[in-house]
Design an enzyme around this catalytic site. Structure first.
Site, PDB file in Angstrom:
ATOM      1  CE  LYS A  32      -0.601  -0.138   4.959  1.00  0.00           C
ATOM      2  NZ  LYS A  32      -0.074   1.034   5.616  1.00  0.00           N
ATOM      3  CB  THR A  33       4.030   2.198   1.640  1.00  0.00           C
ATOM      4  OG1 THR A  33       3.560   1.654   2.860  1.00  0.00           O
ATOM      5  CG2 THR A  33       4.724   3.499   1.913  1.00  0.00           C
ATOM      6  CG  ASP A 219      -0.644   4.727   5.378  1.00  0.00           C
ATOM      7  OD1 ASP A 219      -1.387   3.791   5.042  1.00  0.00           O
ATOM      8  OD2 ASP A 219       0.575   4.592   5.579  1.00  0.00           O
ATOM      9  CD  GLU A 220      -1.237   1.942   9.167  1.00  0.00           C
ATOM     10  OE1 GLU A 220      -2.199   1.145   9.277  1.00  0.00           O
ATOM     11  OE2 GLU A 220      -0.055   1.568   9.116  1.00  0.00           O
ATOM     12  CD  GLN A 250      -2.668  -4.655   8.816  1.00  0.00           C
ATOM     13  OE1 GLN A 250      -1.685  -4.214   9.377  1.00  0.00           O
ATOM     14  NE2 GLN A 250      -2.721  -4.825   7.506  1.00  0.00           N
ATOM     15  NE  ARG A 604       2.672  -6.465  10.818  1.00  0.00           N
ATOM     16  CZ  ARG A 604       2.197  -5.787   9.770  1.00  0.00           C
ATOM     17  NH1 ARG A 604       2.919  -4.860   9.207  1.00  0.00           N
ATOM     18  NH2 ARG A 604       1.012  -6.059   9.258  1.00  0.00           N
TER      19      ARG A 604
END
Length: 738
Positions: A32-33, A219-220, A250, A604
């Site tokens: 996504k980044t 973001d997030e 998340q 992760r």
DNA sequence: TTTCCTGAATTTTTT
DNA sequence: ATTCAGGAAA
């Protein structure tokens, strides 16, 4: 130049959608980044958007820094004028410019949790609230929640009508806000609340920012709360170019007011929103991904998503239960040492993740013992240590005279013989005249009943005045040094001469370093700017790439990061999921949040995931027996490799010398061959030489035998009184000269 | 006014 | 287990 060929079809779709609302549902590790950075590049390079018109909001400063760096690399030019920052810094920047419209000074201070508590304590006293029935923390929690939901004190008061307890809380809220305003201070939540207030009451300001930020990216997004949503949706109202990226699986910040409905209902609020799902995972092995999917499948009410990967199957997930936390930590440290020794991985490839900060202690101990370089993220914030807060209070007093809290903190530090009685009189005088605490101090001579205490106050006032005058032609470092010297603060610590005072002095040095770094890095360095930066740093922000250390942190801190090898520790019912969530009024919901946290943890890992737990564990001085976490049972069993519990033979009290020596040497060698070494700065200088007496956190006192210069770091050989000769890296061993 | 002692509370996670 | 706050003594 951006190259869209490097993206998959969905990623391209997201990048190419330019106008109108866009929701990107990005599963863990789906790039996504990358999509965000490419999208920014595309806007600038292909659509002719002025970088000045782009706002990108991330969760931490670290994420912001990384995004800027990545955009820098692919955007032709002008990337420096893109506004990339966190919600909080963005708001501060806006408020520094316009908050006078709301009746605050633009040099307001930002209160941290401790400051909030102090204010609340005063409020409770003033309102005569029984601190047994109305705990400060509880009150602050309620207020914080109200702010997250953008509920003003007055609205809260109206809501509370008829409920005695709620009314009391409402009064506390009202009084608390008054107190903050008097001190020209804002708490964290206020930063958002006041910005939205500003937008609502000053249409010209809002219009300015709406025009400025024509393209907004968040973001997030799953972790935004209601005020944050208000903030961005207000800004985006004009141009409607709002792009949000998130993953409902998340969402782990409900306790902080995050409203999962923001992401779940995005399409309801913006019916014309385009939705793109990123479901291909590029990070983890098949096994890790399946484990994560297996766990998260137990949650209800998620957005439909099927994460898949083309990566190989990979190793099975390792699961192991130990007798206690000690053995667990020992196992992890042993495994890491082994892998590094074999040359399979470097220290920086590992992360140990846990549910609560307290778990870090055991690992720290074992890592120290095994000579594994590590970094603990979080725990006691650097800036909340006593000595640092003291200096900060001086700086705040010099910067913003209205902050009575800061003044009161330091007026008797170091001791000036000014006690509570005197302070109360000054406060009463200040209140009756409606002036600030410091202004009252300036008029100490006029205050009735002070007597000779006024004479004690004068030098302090004088000192602050003097500092304010010389502020303009002093560097930050000089200023702090001047405070330390003129107050005798440093002197006192030196005279104390204990391990603790020494540690404090070191922290102060560290603090000065940070001030210098700020001054060098900032465009227009000034005191307010520095204080602001200090107030808004997150623990994770201090983590740098290329620092070859094992990272230890909570699952919350680990969000957004990835590591080849991940150890998920303490998977026990009662610890993770936490006892609080199991015993909650609505366990289902709370446990779902914990499950998402578990999902974050599992995802992760890139190559290998090891899950560990202990049969019993010391909690608050009591031994607790816990069952294996329910989350482990939710992982499809064919993915798990269970190891039986290995009974430990009684440990020798000492690590064999040559082992640790060889470990150090081995690690040293791998480092030397690492081409990255040239980028790393070696500790500039050691403050001890051969023959000096030094002390080590774990090994105690010893004599320096030899210092070898290595490519990356100094290697120091020390003869310890109780542990014999050991060789260690200087930057890691943190040896102190005795 | 300060220091020292005792009892109580504390731990979920953080910008 | 450790830290913190409040109270009594110096």
């Amino acid at each position: 130049m951006s190259d869209l060929e490097l993206l998959n079809r969905e990623q391209q779709e997201a990048v190419l959608h330019v106008d109108g609302p866009l929701l990107i549902l990005a599963g863990a590790g789906s790039g996504k980044t990358r999509v965000l950075t490419y999208r920014i590049a595309h806007l600038i390079d292909e659509c002719g958007v002025n970088p000045w018109n782009i706002l990108a909001i991330t969760f931490t400063n670290k994420a912001a820094g990384e995004m800027r760096e990545r955009v820098d690399k692919i955007v032709g030019y002008g990337s420096e004028s893109i506004w990339v920052s966190t919600f909080h810094s963005t708001c501060v920047r806006i408020l520094r410019r316009y908050i006078d419209r709301l009746g605050y000074d633009t040099n307001f201070t930002i209160y941290d949790t401790e400051d909030q508590k102090t204010v609340m304590k005063n409020v409770c006293q003033k309102l005569q609230l029984d601190s047994k029935l109305y705990k400060e923390r509880m009150l602050l929690n309620v207020i914080s929640h109200a702010k997250d939901e953008y509920i003003s004190p007055n609205e809260f008061l109206l809501e509370a009508k008829g409920d005695f307890r709620q009314e009391k809380i409402a009064q506390a809220y009202v009084e608390y806000q008054k107190e903050l305003k008097k001190n020209n201070a804002l708490d964290f939540d206020d930063l958002l609340v006041k910005t939205v207030e500003l937008f609502q009451s000053c249409p010209d300001v809002l219009e300015y920012y709406q025009n400025r930020f024509r393209y907004i990216m968040v973001d997030e997004y799953q972790d935004t709360n209601t005020v944050q949503f208000k903030f961005i949706s207000t800004l985006a109202r004009q141009y409607r170019n709002l792009c949000v990226v998130g993953d409902d699986d998340q969402s782990i910040y409900k306790f902080r007011g995050a409203n999962i409905r923001n992401i779940l209902d995005f399409e309801k609020v913006f019916p014309d929103a385009k939705v793109v799902k990123l479901e291909q995972n590029y990070r983890s092995t098949q096994n890790i991904l399946n484990a994560a999917n297996g766990v998260i499948a137990n949650n209800r009410g998620r957005k439909e998503k099927a994460l898949w990967t083309e990566n190989e199957q990979g190793e099975p997930i390792l699961f192991q239960q130990f007798q206690n936390g000690y053995e667990e930590a020992e196992y992890v440290s042993g495994e890491i040492s082994k892998k590094v020794r074999k040359g399979e991985a470097e220290y920086q490839d590992f992360a140990v993740l846990y549910r609560i900060n307290a778990q870090s202690r055991l690992f720290e101990e074992k890592f120290l013992y095994a000579n594994i370089p590590y970094k603990i993220v979080g725990g006691v914030n650097f800036y909340s240590r006593k000595e640092i807060k003291d200096i900060l209070a001086y700086l705040k007093t010099i910067d913003n005279g209205k902050d009575g809290l800061a003044v009161r903190r330091i007026i008797n530090v170091p001791k000036r013989g000014i006690g509570n009685v005197t302070l109360a009189k000054v406060q009463a005088y200040a209140d009756s005249r409606d002036i600030s605490f410091f202004e009252a101090l300036e008029e100490a001579g006029e205050i009735p009943g002070l007597g000779k205490a006024a004479l004690k106050i004068q030098p302090f006032v004088h000192l602050i005045h003097e500092m304010r005058l010389s502020l303009a032609d002093m560097s930050m470092q000089d200023l702090i040094q001047a405070i330390l010297d003129k107050t005798g603060y440093a002197e006192d610590l030196k005279n104390e001469d204990t391990d603790e005072s020494e540690a404090r002095l070191e922290n102060i040095d560290e603090f000065i370093n940070k001030a210098v770094t700020y001054e060098e890095g900032a465009e227009e360095p000034n005191l307010s700017g520095f204080l602001e930066e200090v107030a808004l740093v997150a623990d994770i922000d201090s983590v740098e790439d290329g620092d070859n250390r094992v990272l230890l942190m909570t699952l919350h801190s680990a969000k957004g990061l990835e590591f080849p090898y991940v150890y998920l520790a303490g998977l026990e019912d009662g610890l993770f999921p936490s006892y609080m969530s199991i015993a909650a009024d609505d366990p289902t919901e709370e446990i779902e949040e914990e499950r998402r946290l578990c999902y974050v943890g599992i995802t992760r890992a890139m190559k290998e995931l090891t899950i560990t737990c202990a049969r019993c564990r010391m909690v608050r001085g009591e031994t607790q027996y816990n069952n294996v976490s329910r989350f482990v049972r939710e992982i499809p069993s064919e993915l798990l490799a269970r190891k039986s519990v290995i009974p430990r033979e009684p440990k020798k009290p000492e690590v064999p010398q040559n082992t640790s020596y060889q470990k150090a040497k081995e690690a040293f060698r791998t480092k030397t061959f690492d081409p990255q070494q040239f980028k790393v700065v070696k500790a500039d200088k050691l403050d001890y030489t051969v023959g000096d007496q030094v002390s080590h956190v774990k090994f105690g006192k010893g004599t320096v035998l030899e210092i070898t210069e290595g490519g990356r770091d100094y290697e120091v050989k020390v003869d310890f009184e109780r542990f014999g000769v050991k060789k260690m890296f200087a930057s890691f061993a943190k040896l102190k000269k005795v």
